[in-house]
Design an enzyme around this catalytic site. Structure first.
Site, PDB file in Angstrom:
ATOM      1  N   CYS A 167       0.811  -1.220   0.000  1.00  0.00           N
ATOM      2  CA  CYS A 167       0.000   0.000   0.000  1.00  0.00           C
ATOM      3  C   CYS A 167       0.847   1.275   0.000  1.00  0.00           C
ATOM      4  O   CYS A 167       1.867   1.342   0.678  1.00  0.00           O
ATOM      5  CB  CYS A 167      -0.935  -0.004   1.208  1.00  0.00           C
ATOM      6  SG  CYS A 167      -2.033  -1.433   1.214  1.00  0.00           S
TER       7      CYS A 167
ATOM      8  N   CYS B 255      -3.301  -0.772  -3.494  1.00  0.00           N
ATOM      9  CA  CYS B 255      -4.038  -0.232  -2.343  1.00  0.00           C
ATOM     10  C   CYS B 255      -3.448   1.090  -1.856  1.00  0.00           C
ATOM     11  O   CYS B 255      -2.283   1.388  -2.121  1.00  0.00           O
ATOM     12  CB  CYS B 255      -4.047  -1.258  -1.209  1.00  0.00           C
ATOM     13  SG  CYS B 255      -2.428  -1.937  -0.853  1.00  0.00           S
TER      14      CYS B 255
END
Ligand code: C8R
Length: 252
Positions: free
Chosen positions: A81, A162
């Protein structure tokens, strides 16, 4: 001296022929070694088998994207992420930067992407071999083993994207966001708002954040993903690459 030279030439010829014959075996060994070095815990033989089954003993123009599904299962992508960077027509600029700074992760920094970047391979009907020459060029057929591979792993990489996602696009081409690119047709359409907060476009090579193709990018994004675009001069990218004291978030 002449005898020694003749012996050297004979050894070189024999070695050359042997290497040629064993090129496919070398390809396999290279692949497995790279995997093992990259991630010691990976069962390299299992990954190689999953890779090979996609194209071995097949017409090299009939390898579907789905043929690599077992490979993704054998070597799944991990979400990273806020660090994932996508690109289109800017491969050299992206990698020029990511090689110097540990800010972002491209597909080529992952296990599968790093091992196969720049390689060509294919199989043949009726053969158990992997070939590295005589494979169909991209103009010949779309369903070739190399393009299907990149299409499949690009989808898998986008599936795990993400947080804040970055994309580096080229402002020096007519259509920075081209609907036929892997970035547009495979990656962006898989970005999910449940996982991704924002898509931040970094426009390089020429200012072009106002290009109309970017409206299509905004429209392709899942509702809830915020969009931004910044024109960034190459000198700034180079400066950021050279100065580790500049925080990743402050590069652009
Ligand atoms: N990606 C796609 N293709 C990739 C690749 C990669 O990471 N790495 C390589 N070497 N290639 P392009 P695009 C090869 O037209 O179509 C991912 C493949 O042979 O400049 O928009 C990556 O995550 C492929 O056909 O860009 C990135 O975000 C061309 O390079 C997009 O997809 C594609 O290069 C880039 O794909």
């Amino acid at each position: 001296v002449i005898v020694v030279l003749i012996v050297i030439v004979i050894i070189a010829v024999v070695l050359g022929l042997t290497l040629r014959q064993n090129k496919m075996v070398l390809f396999q060994h290279f692949f497995i070694c790279c995997f093992c070095i990259f991630r010691c815990t990976t069962d390299c033989q299992k990954v190689w088998d999953a890779f090979e089954q996609a194209y071995v003993n097949k017409d090299p123009c009939k390898v579907a994207v789905e043929a690599y599904d077992p490979l993704i299962v054998a070597a799944p992508f991990k979400p990273q992420c806020n660090r994932m960077i996508f690109w289109s027509k800017t491969k050299d600029v992206v990698h020029g930067f990511t090689e110097k700074r540990d800010c972002f992760v491209t597909l080529e920094d992952t296990l599968l992407g790093s091992v196969l970047d720049g390689l060509t391979w294919c199989g043949k009907e009726g053969s158990k071999g992997t070939f590295t020459t005589g494979c169909p060029g991209w103009s010949k057929c779309k369903n070739n083993p190399v393009l299907s591979f990149w299409r499949r792993i690009s989808a898998a990489f986008a599936d795990v994207a993400c947080g804040n996602v970055t994309a580096m696009l080229s402002g020096s081409i007519d259509t920075p966001f081209n609907s036929t690119s892997i970035f547009a047709s495979i990656e962006v359409v898989r970005f999910q708002a449940s996982r991704i907060k924002s898509l931040n476009v970094v426009m390089v090579l020429q200012s072009n954040c106002t290009d109309s193709s970017l409206n299509n990018l905004r429209q392709s994004l899942d509702t809830g993903i915020t969009y931004s675009c910044k024109d960034v001069h190459e000198s700034r990218i180079q400066e950021c690459g050279a100065k580790p004291e500049i925080a990743c978030g402050a590069c652009w």
